[in-house]
Every structure is written in structure tokens, then in C-alpha cells.
Design an enzyme around this catalytic site. Structure first.
Site, short mmCIF file in Angstrom:
data_model
loop_
_atom_site.label_atom_id
_atom_site.label_comp_id
_atom_site.label_asym_id
_atom_site.label_seq_id
_atom_site.Cartn_x
_atom_site.Cartn_y
_atom_site.Cartn_z
CG HIS A 153 -1.76 -0.97 1.73
ND1 HIS A 153 -3.04 -0.82 2.07
CD2 HIS A 153 -1.73 -2.41 1.75
CE1 HIS A 153 -3.44 -2.04 2.37
NE2 HIS A 153 -2.70 -3.10 1.96
CE1 TYR A 211 -2.32 -5.84 0.51
CE2 TYR A 211 -1.68 -4.61 -1.61
CZ TYR A 211 -1.33 -5.33 -0.36
OH TYR A 211 -0.04 -5.34 0.00
CB CYS A 252 4.34 4.71 3.83
SG CYS A 252 3.48 4.20 2.80
P1 FAD Z 1 14.79 -2.47 2.48
O1 FAD Z 1 13.39 -2.54 1.69
O2 FAD Z 1 14.96 -3.80 3.30
O3 FAD Z 1 15.81 -2.26 1.52
C1 FAD Z 1 17.10 -2.39 1.98
C2 FAD Z 1 18.08 -2.63 0.48
O4 FAD Z 1 19.42 -2.67 1.32
C3 FAD Z 1 17.89 -3.78 -0.04
O5 FAD Z 1 17.94 -3.92 -1.30
C4 FAD Z 1 19.20 -4.65 0.39
O6 FAD Z 1 19.61 -5.51 -0.68
C5 FAD Z 1 20.11 -3.57 0.53
N1 FAD Z 1 21.54 -3.99 1.52
C6 FAD Z 1 21.22 -4.52 2.76
N2 FAD Z 1 22.39 -4.77 3.10
C7 FAD Z 1 23.25 -4.33 2.32
C8 FAD Z 1 24.81 -4.29 2.28
N3 FAD Z 1 25.47 -4.59 3.13
N4 FAD Z 1 25.31 -3.42 1.43
C9 FAD Z 1 24.58 -3.11 0.16
N5 FAD Z 1 23.25 -3.11 0.11
C10 FAD Z 1 22.64 -3.75 1.20
N6 FAD Z 1 5.20 -1.12 3.86
C11 FAD Z 1 4.40 -0.20 3.35
O7 FAD Z 1 4.73 1.14 3.25
N7 FAD Z 1 3.26 -0.57 2.73
C12 FAD Z 1 2.60 -2.08 2.86
O8 FAD Z 1 1.91 -2.37 2.35
C13 FAD Z 1 3.60 -2.90 3.27
N8 FAD Z 1 3.75 -4.27 3.04
C14 FAD Z 1 4.51 -5.01 3.69
C15 FAD Z 1 4.22 -6.59 3.96
C16 FAD Z 1 5.01 -7.28 4.26
C17 FAD Z 1 4.74 -8.96 4.18
C18 FAD Z 1 6.19 -6.91 4.74
C19 FAD Z 1 7.06 -7.94 5.31
C20 FAD Z 1 6.57 -5.66 4.76
C21 FAD Z 1 5.69 -4.57 4.37
N9 FAD Z 1 5.96 -3.34 4.44
C22 FAD Z 1 5.27 -2.23 3.97
C23 FAD Z 1 7.12 -2.84 4.71
C24 FAD Z 1 8.31 -2.66 3.83
O9 FAD Z 1 8.28 -3.72 2.85
C25 FAD Z 1 9.57 -2.40 4.58
O10 FAD Z 1 9.38 -1.56 5.68
C26 FAD Z 1 10.41 -1.46 3.60
O11 FAD Z 1 10.80 -2.27 2.39
C27 FAD Z 1 11.60 -0.77 4.12
O12 FAD Z 1 12.29 -0.07 3.13
P2 FAD Z 1 14.04 -0.13 3.21
O13 FAD Z 1 14.34 0.62 2.12
O14 FAD Z 1 14.17 0.66 4.50
O15 FAD Z 1 14.60 -1.40 3.47
#
Ligand code: FAD
Length: 386
Positions: A54, A223, A317
Site C-alpha cells: 500500500h 487487495y 511509507c
Molecule cells: P529494504 O526494503 O529492506 O531495503 C534495503 C536494501 O538494502 C535492500 O535492497 C538490500 O538488498 C540492501 N542491502 C542490505 N544490506 C546491504 C549491504 N550490506 N550492502 C549493500 N546493500 C545492502 N510497507 C508499506 O509501506 N506498505 C505496505 O503495504 C507494506 N506491506 C508489507 C508486507 C510485508 C509482508 C512486509 C514484510 C513488509 C511490508 N511493508 C510495507 C514494509 C516494507 O516492505 C519495509 O518497511 C520497507 O521495504 C523498508 O524499506 P527500506 O528501504 O528501509 O529497506
């Protein structure tokens, strides 16, 4: 250049570690403000990972700034409501208005979309030459006027600032706060894209965004992920005693879904179970709110500093909101005064992100009628920075 740094080491301004949803947003927003940003991602290449997500109006405003709002709104589905319903009787527990109401009251659409479609759009707007796949950060050394970053492929760069958008197992978090594995939250989720033909054969009209509830807050959030309703997805939340697998996720089955949710299920839930062909199950990991978000030239955002169970559909988000506020903070102070910028950023973000983390973990969001304006009407692009 610092004399300790090898002459061959490339000098860069801002390194974003991780090209997930938060890191990609941070890079694009900083670029838009005129900063020079390099993104380092461990994955060998872009892959269309995940399933549904979402995106609330709070974040669609950021995508507007990046020129992505209309494209994403064209790809994703537009639920008119977030419904909460009893998994057995079908009784409506709440009907939260979205659709046109979200546009007029919260300032942007509320969409549900395939995570991979969203991520692809975010990656496409980043300058290719500064997006470095196959760069897993393995070592961080803080020097007087830069941070030396070493990657598993043998490369090194010297960055003036480093933004850790590297998710729940963040290497930046580890550097700042020490090695500590995330905690198993006691909850798992089953995830499935359902067979649309089987779903249609039920003759029932599936709502675009509905959360089915049972005892102990067990649930199925279901959804649409495409504007033409050609894809329907669900993710469950189920409390369990333990998670004993070493893999990130394992296969589940229709039988397991039947065992957990099948008892006297409402016909629409039954239809969802019957339309399940492939389903996987995932552990949900967690951490307590962190004592610091930045130190020196290192700063974190998203799951690196406030991971949460996903029940409020706001984890990504929050990561993207963080990115917007961090980019604004650095613009306000200039990169040289990064210490002030990081303080302004944390001041603006800590309370909100922690509140969302707490409510998401409690899994109470929109189960009963409530006003979601504090989440959806928030505008990270205009919120006061002090
Ligand atoms: P991540 O998406 O985890 O990205 C981290 C990135 O860093 C990755 O690409 C990884 O490969 C990279 N990385 C890690 N370590 C290293 C390293 N040492 N060197 C280089 N690269 C590295 N959120 C919403 O807003 N709406 C939703 O509907 C929603 N639904 C969800 C449903 C499920 C089942 C789950 C599990 C989560 C959901 N979320 C949702 C939450 C959301 O997916 C996460 O909060 C979000 O992806 C976090 O983003 P981020 O960029 O902080 O981290």
C-alpha cells in the site's frame, strides 16, 4: 583527500547504502536537490521482488515531486475504502474512506500496487552511472574528513556522508550500535498472489482492500495490486510460538491456510483459500526503537532504524517519508553542516516513526472506525523542520 586514503580510492559526496524503496527514494530526492549521490546495492541486478504494497497519500505526495505520481496511480489499484471485516460472519468492523476522499482530504491518492512495479519505477529515475549493483558493504571506517567504505567485490570509496538505507540487518546500524540480531516478533505472514480465474468463478465481488479478522488479531489482508483488477494478493498475520527455519521464507500450502482460517470461514474467505495455488510463509522480525539514528557522517533511514511488523502497511511509507525529510534537512543546512541536518531530520521523524512502529506492531490500525488523517494527511515536503 586525507593522506590515509589511497590515491586510487574514488571520492564521492553522498553514499546511499541499499537501493530498496527507502534508499532509491533518498537518492532521487537528494539528486533533485542538486546533491551528487552514489547508491550501492548488494543485489547483483534489479529484480522485481515482493508482491503487494500500500502507498498512502502521505507518500504519493513525494512521488508527485519525483514525477512518478501519475505513473504509479496508472499502474496501481485505487481502493475506495479500507474495510475491516469479521473472518467468519463478514460483519463490517470499519469502513475507512479512501478513493476520491483520500485525494480531496489527504491531498493525494491511496494506491495498492505490486512492490516490484513500484520499485522498478523508482529505480528507473536514478542515474544509471551512479547506481552500483553487486556492491555489498562489508566494512566502514570513519576517518577525519570522510568515511571509507569497503565492498565485498573488493572496491572501496571515500564518502563525505553515508546514508544507511540497508534494511533491518543494516551494516550501518551494526557499526553505530553493535552486532545484534533482530528479534523474531512471534508473528508470521503467508503471502500469495491468488488465481484470478478461481476467484472470479466464485461469482463474488472482491473488495479492492479488505482486512479479515479473527481472534488474537489473526488476519488476512487482501487487495488488488493492479488498476485493471487483474491481480489480487493477500498477506496474513498469524501468531506462532517460534520460527525454526534458517531460510528467509518457506513454502506453505492451501491446506495450511485451510487449517488456520477455514473453520466456518465467510464465503469470500473460503474463495480466497480455494484460489490459493502457491503460498509462502515469512517470519516478521523486529527491533525496539533505537537510541540513535545518526552519528558522525553516518545516518540511517527506514527499516535500518525503525523496522516494524507490517500490519499498518506503512513500513516502506515511513522509509520514503524519512528520505524526503532527510533530503530537505540537508538542503536546509548544506551538506557541510551535516551534523545539524541529521539532528533536524531525527527531530522531525523520530516521534512519528516510533508511533507508527508501535501501532503497527500492536496490529490495531483501522480495525475499528478511526480517523487516519494523522497518517495520510501528513506532508513530508512541508512539515516544519526545527
Ligand atoms: P529494504 O526494503 O529492506 O531495503 C534495503 C536494501 O538494502 C535492500 O535492497 C538490500 O538488498 C540492501 N542491502 C542490505 N544490506 C546491504 C549491504 N550490506 N550492502 C549493500 N546493500 C545492502 N510497507 C508499506 O509501506 N506498505 C505496505 O503495504 C507494506 N506491506 C508489507 C508486507 C510485508 C509482508 C512486509 C514484510 C513488509 C511490508 N511493508 C510495507 C514494509 C516494507 O516492505 C519495509 O518497511 C520497507 O521495504 C523498508 O524499506 P527500506 O528501504 O528501509 O529497506
Amino acid at each position: 583527500m586525507n593522506s590515509e586514503t589511497d590515491v586510487q580510492t574514488e571520492q564521492i559526496d553522498i553514499a546511499v547504502i541499499g537501493a530498496g524503496l527507502g534508499g532509491a527514494a533518498a537518492a532521487a530526492l537528494l539528486e533533485a536537490e542538486g546533491f551528487k549521490v552514489d547508491v550501492f546495492e548488494q543485489a547483483p541486478e534489479f529484480v522485481r521482488l515482493g508482491a503487494g504494497i500500500h502507498i498512502g497519500p502521505n507518500v504519493m505526495k513525494i512521488f508527485r515531486k519525483l514525477g512518478l505520481e501519475d505513473r504509479l496511480a496508472g499502474i496501481g489499484a485505487h481502493p475506495d475504502f479500507w474495510f475491516s471485516r469479521d473472518g467468519r460472519t463478514g460483519e463490517y468492523l470499519s469502513r475507512i474512506k479512501l478513493g476520491d476522499f483520500a485525494k480531496s482530504e489527504y491531498g493525494a491518492p491511496y494506491i495498492t500496487i505490486h512492490r516490484g512495479d513500484l520499485h522498478a519505477e523508482q529505480i528507473a529515475i536514478l542515474p544509471k552511472e551512479r547506481l552500483h549493483f553487486d556492491h555489498r558493504l562489508t566494512d566502514i571506517e570513519e576517518r577525519e574528513d570522510h568515511v571509507l567504505l569497503s565492498f565485498a567485490n573488493g572496491k572501496q570509496v571515500a564518502a563525505k556522508l553515508v546514508i544507511g538505507a540497508d534494511g533491518i540487518n543494516s551494516a550501518i546500524r551494526e557499526k553505530l550500535l553493535g552486532v545484534e540480531k533482530p528479534r523474531f516478533s512471534g508473528w508470521i505472514g503467508h503471502r500469495a498472489l491468488v488465481d484470478m480465474d478461481k476467484l472470479r468463478a466464485t461469482g463474488l465481488e472482491y473488495e479492492r482492500c479488505v482486512k479479515w479478522w479473527w481472534e488474537q488479531s489473526r488476519h488476512i489482508m487482501a487487495y488488488a495490486t493492479k488498476g485493471d483488477d487483474s491481480e489480487y494478493y493477500y498477506v496474513t498475520g498469524v501468531p506462532v510460538d517460534s520460527w525454526n527455519h534458517t531460510e528467509g521464507f518457506v513454502d506453505s500450502s492451501r491446506e495450511e491456510m485451510e487449517a488456520i482460517f477455514g473453520d466456518n470461514a465467510h464465503p469470500m474467505v473460503r474463495g480466497l483459500i480455494d484460489a490459493t495455488t502457491e503460498v509462502t510463509k515469512w517470519p516478521f522480525w523486529n527491533r525496539d526503537p533505537m537510541s540513535l539514528w545518526s552519528q558522525g557522517r553516518l545516518c540511517m533511514l527506514g527499516d535500518a532504524c525503525h523496522p516494524m511488523r507490517p500490519h499498518m502497511a506503512q513500513g516502506a511509507c515511513m522509509a520514503i517519508e524519512d528520505a524526503a525529510v532527510l533530503a530537505r534537512s540537508l538542503t536546509l543546512t548544506g551538506a557541510e553542516d551535516y551534523k545539524t541536518a541529521f539532528k533536524i531530520y531525527e527531530n522531525a521523524r523520530r516521534e512519528r516513526a516510533t508511533k507508527v512502529q508501535t501501532i503497527s506492531n500492536a496490529n490495531t490500525w483501522l480495525k475499528q472506525p478511526e480517523d487516519p488523517a494523522w497518517v495520510y494527511a501528513y506532508d513530508p515536503l512541508t512539515v516544519e523542520l526545527t
